[in-house]
Design an enzyme around this catalytic site. Structure first.
Site, mmCIF file in Angstrom:
data_model
loop_
_atom_site.group_PDB
_atom_site.id
_atom_site.type_symbol
_atom_site.label_atom_id
_atom_site.label_comp_id
_atom_site.label_asym_id
_atom_site.label_seq_id
_atom_site.Cartn_x
_atom_site.Cartn_y
_atom_site.Cartn_z
ATOM 1 N N HIS A 10 0.838 -1.210 0.000
ATOM 2 C CA HIS A 10 0.000 0.000 0.000
ATOM 3 C C HIS A 10 0.868 1.255 0.000
ATOM 4 O O HIS A 10 0.688 2.144 -0.858
ATOM 5 C CB HIS A 10 -0.906 -0.012 1.231
ATOM 6 C CG HIS A 10 -1.770 1.195 1.373
ATOM 7 N ND1 HIS A 10 -3.092 1.214 1.001
ATOM 8 C CD2 HIS A 10 -1.501 2.447 1.843
ATOM 9 C CE1 HIS A 10 -3.597 2.420 1.234
ATOM 10 N NE2 HIS A 10 -2.655 3.188 1.747
ATOM 11 N N GLU A 11 1.790 1.328 0.936
ATOM 12 C CA GLU A 11 2.623 2.529 1.022
ATOM 13 C C GLU A 11 3.551 2.665 -0.185
ATOM 14 O O GLU A 11 3.866 3.777 -0.610
ATOM 15 C CB GLU A 11 3.426 2.535 2.321
ATOM 16 C CG GLU A 11 2.570 2.588 3.580
ATOM 17 C CD GLU A 11 1.605 3.771 3.609
ATOM 18 O OE1 GLU A 11 1.898 4.798 2.965
ATOM 19 O OE2 GLU A 11 0.565 3.668 4.275
ATOM 20 N N HIS A 47 1.749 4.472 -2.845
ATOM 21 C CA HIS A 47 1.883 5.919 -2.653
ATOM 22 C C HIS A 47 3.249 6.397 -3.139
ATOM 23 O O HIS A 47 3.370 7.456 -3.773
ATOM 24 C CB HIS A 47 1.747 6.273 -1.170
ATOM 25 C CG HIS A 47 0.356 6.308 -0.651
ATOM 26 N ND1 HIS A 47 -0.656 7.018 -1.260
ATOM 27 C CD2 HIS A 47 -0.203 5.738 0.454
ATOM 28 C CE1 HIS A 47 -1.778 6.884 -0.563
ATOM 29 N NE2 HIS A 47 -1.528 6.110 0.475
ATOM 30 N N HIS A 78 3.420 6.859 -6.724
ATOM 31 C CA HIS A 78 2.674 8.051 -7.117
ATOM 32 C C HIS A 78 3.586 9.281 -7.050
ATOM 33 O O HIS A 78 3.498 10.198 -7.884
ATOM 34 C CB HIS A 78 1.474 8.219 -6.189
ATOM 35 C CG HIS A 78 0.377 9.072 -6.721
ATOM 36 N ND1 HIS A 78 -0.736 9.393 -5.985
ATOM 37 C CD2 HIS A 78 0.198 9.690 -7.921
ATOM 38 C CE1 HIS A 78 -1.539 10.160 -6.699
ATOM 39 N NE2 HIS A 78 -0.995 10.366 -7.871
#
Length: 685
Positions: A475-476, A479, A482
Site C-alpha cells: 500500500h505505502e 503511494h 505516485h
C-alpha cells in the site's frame, strides 16, 4: 548575524551537495532548525511580498509561476524537519514543532489572505480564457484561485483576521494532539516476565517481544508495545485473557488518560474552530466545506456510500461474532466475547475452517522478499528497476536507499525505506517526500520515503511480516510510486497533490498484486528452507482472503462515520467527545464486540491536522475505484497487461493533479465505477 553567515554555518540552508541531492543528515544538529526556519520564513515572506507588490500587469509568469518558485528554502527546511519529527523525533524536536506550528500557520495565512496577491490571482482567473494557457497551467491557476478563496481571501477584514487566528490555533492543537498520542505510545510497555506471561505466543512473536524488551532496557525479558506489529499478534495468540484485556485497553485508550496527554479537550476545541471556519466561508458544516473540493462533493454522497456498505458489513460482522462465541463455548471458555477476544478466537477459527494460522504463514513473508516483490511488480507494470545504494548518510541506521531507474536507464528518483518501529517514531505507516518532482525550477527528481512500524527481528535474523504487514508495505509503496513517477511541471500539482478521496487509489490498487499467485509463488519463500509457498497453502490463503471481512469493514466504517458525523453535527453547547462517539456507535448499531479502528482520542488521520478531516471515508471511496481498476486487468487475462499499465501510469501515477480526478479515472478506465466490484471484493455480494 548576517544572512550569509547563517547560510554558511547552517547545513539546512547551504547548498546540498550529498549524492542525489539528499539533505545533509550527518551535518544537521537539532539547534540548526530554528535559525534555518527563521531565515527561510524571512526569505519566503520577501518573495511573496515582492510578487504581491509587482507593479506590472498580472501574468501567469509573474504571479503564478513566481509563487511556485518562491519559498524554496522554507520547503527544504520543512521537508527535513517534519519528516524527522514523525519518524525519528526527540523532546527537543517536539518543542521546536510546538513553537513552529503557529508561526508556519501565520506565514500561510499572511500569504493566502494577502489582498494584493489575491487581486492578482483573481484578475488572472477572470481573464483565464484569454491567457493562452496550456491544460496544466490552467489547472494550476484554478487550484491557486480555489486555494485563496477557501482560505478566506474574499472575506472582509474582520473575517480574514479571524480566519488567520483559527488557522494558527488549529496548527497548535494538531501538533499537541499528535504529540500526546506519541507520548502515550512511547510510554507504554507490557512487560512479560515469566513463561506464564508468554503462554500461547509463537516463536516469531517471542523473538520480536524480546527485541523490543532489549531496546527498552529489559534484556532477557519480553515487552509488548503499542505498535500494531506487536500488539495485534499478541491479541491473536496470547492465551492469557487478562493480559489481552490490559494490552487492548491501553491500545484503545491512547490519548484518553487524564493528565497532560488527554486529547478530549483538544478535540473539542478543534471541532469548534473547524465549524467556525466553515461558517465564515458560508458552508453549513465543516464537512460541507471540506468535501466541496473532492470527488465526492457533498456529505450526503459520502454518507450514501458508507451506509451502502455498512448494512451488509454489519450483518456479516454479527454472523462472525456468533461464530466466535460458539467457538469459545465449544472450547470450554465461559466468557462473553469482548473486543480483546476477537482476534484470539478469529485466529483459532481461521485455523479450524481454513487450516491457516499466522504462525504457519509468517515464515513465508520475509521483509526483504516483500520489498523485492513490490519492486518486481513496479518493474513488470512500469519498467522500473531499483538499485540499492550503500554508504549514504541517512537519518537513521535502519533506513535504506534505492535509486529508481526507468526502462531506458534514466534516473527516476531516490526511494528510502524506513521499516522498523522505534520509540522515536509515531505509529502507523506513511509515505512522504524529502523532495518532490517538478520541472519549473529544472528537472527536479523526487526523494520519496516509506515509513513503517514492523517488529525488528533479533540481530542476524530476517524480519518476518504478517500478511497484513505485507499488504501495508505494498500500500505505502503504491503511494511512493505516485510520488516517484510524477511527471508534471508545477509543484502545486506534483505527485500526491490530488483530491483526498483520489489519493488512496494508487496505493490501494497496488495492494492487489500482492495476492496474485504469480507474485506469491516467486516471493513467498520459507525463511528456513527457501521453498516457495506450496500451492495448497496458497489456495487456502486466497480462499480465506475474505475471512473476518465483516470485522475489518465495520471497525473502519465506524471510524469513517464518526468522522463524518462530528463534522456535520449541529452546533450548540459544549462538545463532549465521548458522548459524540457513543452517539455515532448507537445510531449505526455498532456490534459490542468491535471497537472503532481509530477511537477519537488517537484518530490522528482526522485530528493531528486537516489532512483526512471529514475525509477518512476516502479509503472506501478510492476502493470503489481500485476494485474496478484491478478488474480491468483481470478482464484482459493478464494482470500486467502492457497497454493498461501504460494508461495507468500516464493517467494516474504520473499525472499528479494536472486534471480533475474523475477525468483522470475515465482516461484510464473509460468510465466511472460503481460500488458493485467493491462489495464483491469484500465478499458482501
Amino acid at each position: 548575524m548576517t544572512d550569509a553567515v547563517v547560510a554558511d554555518r547552517n547545513p539546512l540552508l547551504a547548498e546540498w551537495s550529498a549524492p542525489f541531492g539528499l539533505p545533509p543528515f550527518a551535518d544537521i544538529e537539532t539547534w540548526h532548525y530554528e535559525p534555518a526556519f527563521d531565515e527561510a520564513l524571512a526569505l519566503a515572506r520577501q518573495a511573496v511580498d515582492a510578487i504581491a507588490a509587482n507593479p506590472n500587469v498580472p501574468s501567469f509568469a509573474n504571479t503564478i509561476e513566481a509563487m511556485e518558485l518562491s519559498g524554496a528554502e522554507l520547503t527544504r527546511v520543512a521537508s527535513v524537519f517534519f519528516n524527522l519529527s514523525g519518524s525519528h523525533t526527540s523532546q527537543e524536536l517536539q518543542r521546536i514543532e510546538r513553537e513552529m506550528a503557529p508561526r508556519l500557520a501565520r506565514h500561510s495565512s499572511e500569504t493566502l489572505l494577502n489582498q494584493a496577491l489575491h487581486a492578482r490571482i483573481a484578475a488572472l482567473w477572470e481573464t483565464r480564457d484569454d491567457l493562452g494557457l496550456d491544460a496544466e497551467q490552467a489547472r494550476v491557476l484554478e487550484r491557486y484561485h480555489r486555494m485563496f478563496t477557501r482560505a478566506g481571501a474574499g472575506l472582509d477584514e474582520a473575517g480574514r483576521t479571524r480566519m488567520a487566528e483559527i488557522s494558527q490555533r488549529l496548527a497548535v492543537l494538531g501538533t499537541q494532539f499528535s504529540q500526546n498520542v506519541l507520548a502515550d505510545e512511547a510510554g507504554y510497555q507490557l512487560l512479560l516476565e515469566s513463561e506464564a506471561d508468554l503462554a500461547g505466543l509463537p516463536p516469531f512473536l517471542r523473538q520480536a517481544a524480546a527485541e523490543a524488551a532489549s531496546e527498552r532496557g529489559h534484556p532477557g525479558k519480553h515487552v509488548i508495545t503499542l505498535s500494531r506489529s506487536l500488539i495485534e499478534p499478541f491479541l491473536q495468540f496470547s492465551t492469557r485473557r487478562d493480559l489481552r484485556e490490559i494490552a487492548f485497553n491501553a491500545w484503545s485508550a491512547r490519548g484518553e488518560a487524564e493528565g497532560e496527554t488527554d486529547n478530549r479537550a483538544v478535540i473539542a476545541e478543534i471541532l469548534a474552530l473547524r465549524e467556525e471556519r466553515a461558517k465564515l466561508l458560508g458552508f453549513d458544516s465543516f464537512a460541507a466545506y471540506k468535501l466541496d473540493d473532492t470527488m465526492a462533493g457533498t456529505p450526503q454522497a459520502v454518507r450514501e456510500l458508507l451506509e451502502t456498505v455498512w448494512s451488509p458489513a454489519a450483518a456479516q460482522a454479527r454472523k462472525e461474532a456468533e461464530a466466535l462465541q460458539r467457538l469459545a463455548t465449544e472450547n470450554g471458555d465461559n466468557i462473553a466475547l469482548a473486543p480483546w477476544d476477537w482476534r484470539f478466537y478469529a485466529e483459532k477459527l481461521r485455523s479450524r475452517d481454513h487450516a491457516l494460522d499466522e504462525a504457519e504463514l509468517k515464515p513465508y513473508f520475509q521483509l526483504e522478499n516483500i520489498i523485492q516483490a513490490a519492486f518486481h511488480t513496479a518493474g513488470r507494470l512500469f519498467g522500473l528497476s531499483f538499485r540499492e545504494v550503500e554508504g549514504l548518510k541517512l537519518y537513521h541506521p535502519d533506513v535504506r536507499a534505492f535509486e529508481v531507474l526507468d526502462a531506458d536507464g534514466a534516473h527516476v528518483g531516490l526511494f528510502l525505506g524506513d521499516y522498523f518501529n522505534r520509540s522515536t517514531k509515531r505509529s502507523g505507516a506513511w509515505m512522504s517526500a524529502f523532495r518532490r518532482q517538478e520541472k519549473l525550477a529544472g528537472n527536479i527528481r523526487p526523494i520519496i520515503v516509506n515509513v513503517m512500524n514492523f517488529a525488528k527481528a533479533p540481530k542476524g535474523e530476517p524480519a518476518l511480516l504478517t500478511f497484513d504487514d505485507a499488504r501495508t508495505l505494498f500500500h505505502e509503496f503504491g503511494h511512493a510510486l505516485h510520488g516517484l513517477l510524477s511527471d508534471v511541471t508545477y509543484p502545486m500539482i506534483s505527485g500526491t497533490s490530488v483530491s483526498r478521496d483520489f489519493v488512496e487509489l494508487p496505493s490501494q490498487l497496488y495492494e492487489h498484486w500482492l495476492s496474485e499467485p504469480e507474485i506469491l509463488t516467486r516471493f513467498a519463500l520459507h525463511v528456513e528452507t527457501g521453498e516457495p509457498m506450496p500451492a495448497e497453502l496458497m489456495e487456502r490463503v486466497l480462499a480465506a482472503r475474505n475471512f473476518n471481512q465483516g470485522f475489518a469493514t465495520v471497525e473502519y466504517l465506524a471510524s469513517a462515520l464518526f468522522d463524518l458525523d462530528v463534522h456535520t453535527r449541529e452546533a450548540g453547547g459544549a462538545i463532549d467527545v465521548a458522548a459524540l462517539e457513543r452517539e455515532t456507535l448507537t445510531r449505526i448499531g455498532m456490534p459490542a464486540e468491535i471497537t472503532m479502528r481509530h477511537r477519537p482520542t488517537h484518530f490522528a488521520h482526522v485530528f493531528s491536522g486537516d489532512g483526512y478531516s471529514a475525509g477518512y471515508y476516502s479509503y472506501m471511496w478510492s476502493e470503489v475505484m481500485d476494485a474496478d481498476a484491478f478488474t480491468a486487468f483481470e478482464e484482459t487475462g493478464d494482470i500486467f497487461n502492457a497497454e493498461l499499465a501504460r494508461r495507468l501510469r500516464e493517467a494516474i501515477y504520473s499525472a499528479g493533479g494536472r486534471q480533475d480526478p474523475k477525468e483522470a479515472y475515465v482516461a484510464f478506465r473509460g468510465a466511472l465505477p460503481d460500488a458493485g466490484p467493491l462489495l464483491k471484493k469484500r465478499g458482501f455480494a
